[in-house]
Design a protein around this motif. Structure first.
Motif, PDB file in Angstrom:
ATOM      1  N   ARG A 122      17.992   4.452  -3.337  1.00 43.99           N
ATOM      2  CA  ARG A 122      18.033   3.065  -3.845  1.00 43.99           C
ATOM      3  C   ARG A 122      16.940   2.787  -4.861  1.00 43.99           C
ATOM      4  O   ARG A 122      16.974   1.767  -5.532  1.00 43.99           O
ATOM      5  N   ILE A 123      15.944   3.643  -4.954  1.00 43.45           N
ATOM      6  CA  ILE A 123      14.792   3.389  -5.824  1.00 43.45           C
ATOM      7  C   ILE A 123      14.672   4.525  -6.843  1.00 43.45           C
ATOM      8  O   ILE A 123      14.795   5.698  -6.486  1.00 43.45           O
ATOM      9  N   ARG A 124      14.422   4.114  -8.130  1.00 40.82           N
ATOM     10  CA  ARG A 124      14.240   5.125  -9.171  1.00 40.82           C
ATOM     11  C   ARG A 124      13.204   4.633 -10.177  1.00 40.82           C
ATOM     12  O   ARG A 124      13.255   3.472 -10.605  1.00 40.82           O
ATOM     13  N   THR A 163       0.835  -1.218   0.000  1.00 41.73           N
ATOM     14  CA  THR A 163       0.000   0.000   0.000  1.00 41.73           C
ATOM     15  C   THR A 163       0.860   1.255   0.000  1.00 41.73           C
ATOM     16  O   THR A 163       0.325   2.382   0.003  1.00 41.73           O
ATOM     17  N   GLU A 164       2.194   1.088  -0.029  1.00 36.76           N
ATOM     18  CA  GLU A 164       3.092   2.235   0.060  1.00 36.76           C
ATOM     19  C   GLU A 164       3.396   2.769  -1.347  1.00 36.76           C
ATOM     20  O   GLU A 164       3.851   2.031  -2.214  1.00 36.76           O
ATOM     21  N   LEU A 165       3.132   4.070  -1.564  1.00 36.42           N
ATOM     22  CA  LEU A 165       3.455   4.711  -2.841  1.00 36.42           C
ATOM     23  C   LEU A 165       4.953   4.977  -2.894  1.00 36.42           C
ATOM     24  O   LEU A 165       5.517   5.549  -1.959  1.00 36.42           O
ATOM     25  N   LEU A 166       5.625   4.553  -3.976  1.00 37.02           N
ATOM     26  CA  LEU A 166       7.078   4.692  -4.094  1.00 37.02           C
ATOM     27  C   LEU A 166       7.451   5.990  -4.808  1.00 37.02           C
ATOM     28  O   LEU A 166       6.790   6.418  -5.755  1.00 37.02           O
ATOM     29  N   CYS A 213       2.489  -1.500 -10.833  1.00 30.12           N
ATOM     30  CA  CYS A 213       2.733  -0.369 -11.740  1.00 30.12           C
ATOM     31  C   CYS A 213       1.392   0.184 -12.184  1.00 30.12           C
ATOM     32  O   CYS A 213       0.497  -0.573 -12.610  1.00 30.12           O
ATOM     33  N   PHE A 214       1.243   1.534 -12.078  1.00 28.25           N
ATOM     34  CA  PHE A 214       0.017   2.217 -12.506  1.00 28.25           C
ATOM     35  C   PHE A 214       0.357   3.053 -13.735  1.00 28.25           C
ATOM     36  O   PHE A 214       1.341   3.797 -13.735  1.00 28.25           O
TER      37      PHE A 214
END
Length: 937
Positions: free
Chosen positions: A398-400, A390-393, A422-423
């Motif tokens: 570390r994340i892109r 449920t967490e929006l990234l 993925c939306f």
């Protein structure tokens, strides 16, 4: 889809005298829905409702075509709901049957000497230009005297013509020398890429000039060929790099002449990159590359749905549905035109993952990196967002989230496991797709390969052991200097340990120099990999030296310099220089200064070379482990010239025609020419005189000179000698030889000539010998009275003969016959002419055998009498040949009756042949077979 051409109209010639009454232009395209066709003539629409026109599919048929109404440029226009395309232009022209002239390229020129079909042979001295048809003789000789006619033919049809004969009379000062003067000069030439080009160059001069071709500041094309005479340069399949300034140089020892002209290479348009059917998202931009090469550089223009659209490159921004349609890119220059057709479709759709959903299970190695792709179909391009559970990234250390929607995570830990979604959203809708990320243990090299040092021919081992996630399969990949090793193709040298799963050990068998380098072992699973490298050093014979340069070119020596090749980890101990000429394909060790070339040297002098000879050189290095591969050959060079130092051999001669002195020698081979403008100086004088007379022979391949002098006494002793010369000087004279001038032709006339008719086709001729001891034989001439004397046939016999038989004569014909003596100097005067008439022809009627009756031990053969016709010889009797069947010999009978008795054969079959006999000879034969048992006719 829109129309795609399968057949387009082509240029057509309609014969005006044709009886067909119609002409057609073809056009066919595929499309869905089925297309419609229109035609244009000279850019005007054709009214297809008129009776003069009819359509079969896309094919246009013109009934009763007329030049004034129908000649011109035709274009086929094809359309459906997706767009319109235009065909290439096709010309309809009207022609006639008669060919009144031929294009120059279709003509072939030759020259006749005195009579057909005696064509003059072309060589370095004589040349026929195929550009203007002229005959050029560089240096006129006495043998050129005669009547010349230009003969013109066309290879494409059986048609030829020739000019009136033109007399050529050499002048008495033909021995005068003069410098080279180029008379046949090639002009600036334009050629299309891939064509064959012919350049002509010929010079007058005495001695005959040598011709040399070159390309200014560049090497000659690889496809260039020079004719044996040197007068024609042909360049086959000409390319752009062959364009340039070409030079022809003519030279003899009196002087030189040069001529230059340029060759230009042009080309019809060809596609470098052309358009293809394309789908683009609505609102996106389009750059449609369309590039053509050619010379002159082609212009680019565009059609959209058959109408003019743009010029140059095509760029469209913010595409809409109005931009969809059929596009045509047209490249054109003075040599041609080409078309490229394509359909542009504009698509619009909400995001959907139906065709490309996200992977349900994604694996990532601990501490590694993972990229999770998100590729829905959508137009226009959607905006992307990601969530874990449920967490929006959002983008972090570390994340892109990439621009194309992919999610990248680095330094993977156990906490990164979970569900990722993925939306995707655009102005027409939105969609999402989910996958689960799981972490695996990382792959690690635990025992890395070590550097290895071996000698050529030995074996080497590279170790490689790795640890990996036990749930995954592990494979090992080996590469050499970045290139993966194919173990199937290289099984003779490479072998891998496949018995232990975590061991990737590599065995290299019979190591060669090419196996040296950096080896990399890669341990790999479907999730990650790990690599380690080591170097293999291979010691062996040296590599080939490089950079060979030929300097200080002299007549018998050149200086060579080179650069060291690889020593392959063993010092070079010496170098060997080899040379090769056109005389042999074999490389031979050259003699050098110093004679032993040590391994630390990079220059040496090659000695004892042949002057004015083309050479190539190569160098081979040696060390304690062996001799290496030779270097690339040097550029081909020619040593400087020098005067000849070898005299011609086998000098002799004698004999020949009346008032001639014939001198012969063995021509020197090319390796002894030592220079340009090579030839021979022939010296001769009557025995006992002091002054030598000298003449020059400029053809190096000729070993014969004939001196003519009407005042020369026959059978006179002469001293002769020969030496060679070139543009650098003269060589030594040969040993002096003694020969004799030609004897005189006989002067006596054969006497007591007698002619006797033997039959309708034969006569015998006899005579008394003349007293001249030099006579070698006798010539008998004979010709029919109604023919000219020039058409006389000749029979020659030796001086031992007193008579001969003339055969194959015409029956009942008057002949003239004479006899003359001859020797090597010529023919003596003929005897008085004798007239004689051959017999009438023998009877043509074959005897008709009317009976063959056996009577005891004999056969009685009877036949009808043969009656001769008025133009045939009268029958004097019959000849009967009695022979075994299958043999030619037998017993011959003669009889004046029309019957004969022959014995019954005791064994096998016999043949009885009957023919009429007359003064004109024997007539046609009739035959019958007989045996002891039966008769066979």
């Amino acid at each position: 889809y829109g129309p795609v051409f399968e057949e387009q109209p082509i240029d057509t010639i309609y014969p005006e005298e044709s009886s067909d009454g119609q002409v057609s232009m073809n056009c066919r395209a595929r499309a869905i829905p089925f297309p419609t066709y229109r035609w244009k003539l000279n850019n005007w629409d054709i009214d297809l409702t008129k009776d003069r026109y009819s359509m079969v599919g896309g094919r246009l048929v013109i009934n009763n075509p007329e030049k004034s109404r129908d000649a011109g440029k035709y274009v086929c226009v094809v359309s459906n709901i997706f767009g319109t395309v235009r065909s290439s232009e096709a010309t309809l022209s009207f022609g006639c049957k008669l060919i009144k002239y031929f294009p120059p390229d279709d003509l072939s020129y030759r020259w006749l000497l005195n009579e057909f079909p005696v064509f003059i042979a072309l060589d370095k001295r004589r040349f026929v230009s195929q550009t203007n048809g002229n005959l050029y003789i560089a240096s006129v000789e006495a043998s050129d005297k005669g009547n010349y006619s230009c003969f013109v033919s066309s290879p494409s049809i059986t048609k030829s013509v020739f000019s009136k004969f033109i007399p050529l009379i050499p002048q008495s000062d033909r021995a005068k020398v003069y410098p080279a003067d180029i008379k046949v000069k090639f002009k600036d030439t334009y050629a299309l890429l891939g064509q064959n080009v012919t350049l002509e160059c010929f010079a007058l001069g005495n001695p005959v000039p040598e011709l040399r071709w070159s390309k200014y500041l560049e090497p000659m094309p690889a496809t260039a060929e020079i004719s044996m005479s040197g007068a024609v340069l042909k360049i086959f399949n000409i390319q752009y790099e062959d364009e340039g300034l070409y030079e022809c140089e003519a030279e003899n020892y009196k002087g030189k002449d040069k001529h230059q002209a340029r060759v230009y290479v042009q080309a019809s348009p060809e596609w470098v990159e052309h358009i293809n059917d394309t789908e683009k998202d609505i609102g996106s931009d389009l750059y449609w590359p369309c590039v053509a090469t050619g010379n002159p550089i082609p212009t680019i223009r565009w059609l959209k749905n058959g109408a003019s659209f743009r010029k140059g490159e095509l760029r469209l921004q913010s595409l809409s549905f109005d931009d969809a349609g059929m596009y045509q890119c047209i490249a054109e220059n003075t040599h041609g035109i080409i078309y490229a057709n394509a359909e542009l479709k504009i698509v619009a759709s909400p995001p959907t993952f139906e065709l490309n959903p996200m992977k349900k299970k994604i694996l990532a190695a601990k501490g590694g990196r993972v990229i999770i792709e998100c590729k829905p179909k959508a137009a226009p391009k959607p905006k992307f967002s990601w969530s874990k559970g449920t967490e929006l990234l959002v983008n972090g250390s570390r994340i892109r989230i990439w621009d194309d929607g992919s999610l990248e995570i680095i330094n993977i830990t156990k906490l990164d496991e979970g569900r990722y979604t993925c939306f995707a959203e655009n102005n027409r809708g939105k969609a999402n797709s989910t996958g689960v990320l799981e972490m695996t243990e990382a792959t690690r090299i635990t025992l890395a390969p070590l550097n290895v040092d071996v000698t050529v021919g030995e074996n080497a081992t590279m170790q490689c052991i790795a640890s990996h996630d036990p749930t995954l399969d592990l494979t090992f990949i080996w590469s050499l200097n970045g290139f993966i090793i194919d173990f199937e193709k290289e099984h003779e040298h490479y072998e891998r340990n496949v018995m232990i799963k975590s061991n990737g050990e590599l065995l290299i068998k019979n190591v060669q120099l090419r196996h040296a380098g950096r080896y990399t072992c890669t341990a790999q699973t479907i999730v990650d990999n790990s690599s380690a490298s080591a170097d293999l050093v291979v010691r062996g014979p040296p590599g080939p030296p490089g950079g060979i340069r030929v300097e200080e070119i002299r007549d018998t020596a050149v200086a060579l310099t080179w650069s060291r090749g690889t020593d392959n980890h063993s010092p070079i101990s010496k170098y060997t220089i080899q040379s090769k000429t056109f005389l042999s394909e074999e490389w031979k060790d050259a003699k050098t200064e110093p004679s032993d070339i040590e391994g630390n040297m990079e220059s040496a002098t090659v000695i004892d070379l042949i002057p004015w000879m083309e050479y190539e050189f190569r160098i081979i290095a040696t060390n304690t482990l062996g001799t290496g591969e030779p270097s690339m050959p040097s550029q081909r060079i020619r040593t400087e010239g020098a005067p000849p130092n070898v005299a011609p051999s086998d000098v002799g001669g004698g004999g020949g025609s009346n008032r001639e002195l014939t001198i012969t020698w063995m021509p020197l081979s090319r390796e002894y020419h030592y220079g340009n403008n090579f030839g021979y100086i022939v010296a001769f004088k009557p025995f006992g005189e002091k002054e030598w007379r000298r003449v020059t022979v400029t053809n190096p391949e000729i070993g014969r000179y004939v001196h003519k002098d009407e005042s020369m006494p026959p059978s006179t002793q002469y001293q002769v000698k020969v030496k060679a010369f070139n543009n650098k000087g003269d060589g030594p004279f040969s040993l002096t030889a003694v020969i004799y001038s030609a004897q005189d032709a006989p002067t006596e006339i054969p006497t007591d000539v007698s002619v006797k008719v033997l039959s309708s086709s034969e006569m015998s001729v006899s005579w008394h010998h003349v007293s001249d001891k030099s006579v070698e034989g006798y010539q008998i001439r004979y010709w029919a009275a109604h023919d000219k004397e020039a058409a006389a046939q000749r029979v020659q016999v030796s001086n031992q003969e007193y008579s001969t038989k003339l055969e194959n004569l015409k029956p009942n014909t008057r002949y003239h016959v004479d006899v003359s003596a001859f020797n090597s100097a010529g023919y003596g005067p003929p005897s008085r002419t004798i007239d004689i008439i051959t017999r009438k022809a023998p009877p043509s009627q074959r005897p008709r055998i009317i009976s063959s009756v056996r009577s005891g031990s004999r056969y009685i053969i009877t036949w009808d009498h043969v009656k001769a016709m008025s133009n045939e010889s009268a029958v004097e009797g019959y000849k009967v040949l009695y022979r075994p069947d299958g043999q030619h010999e037998g017993k011959l009978f003669s009889t004046g009756k029309h019957t004969i008795e022959v014995p019954v054969p005791s064994d096998g079959e016999y043949v009885v042949e009957v023919r009429a006999h007359s003064q004109g000879g024997d007539g046609e034969v009739a035959q019958i077979k007989i045996s002891g048992e039966q008769i066979t006719s």
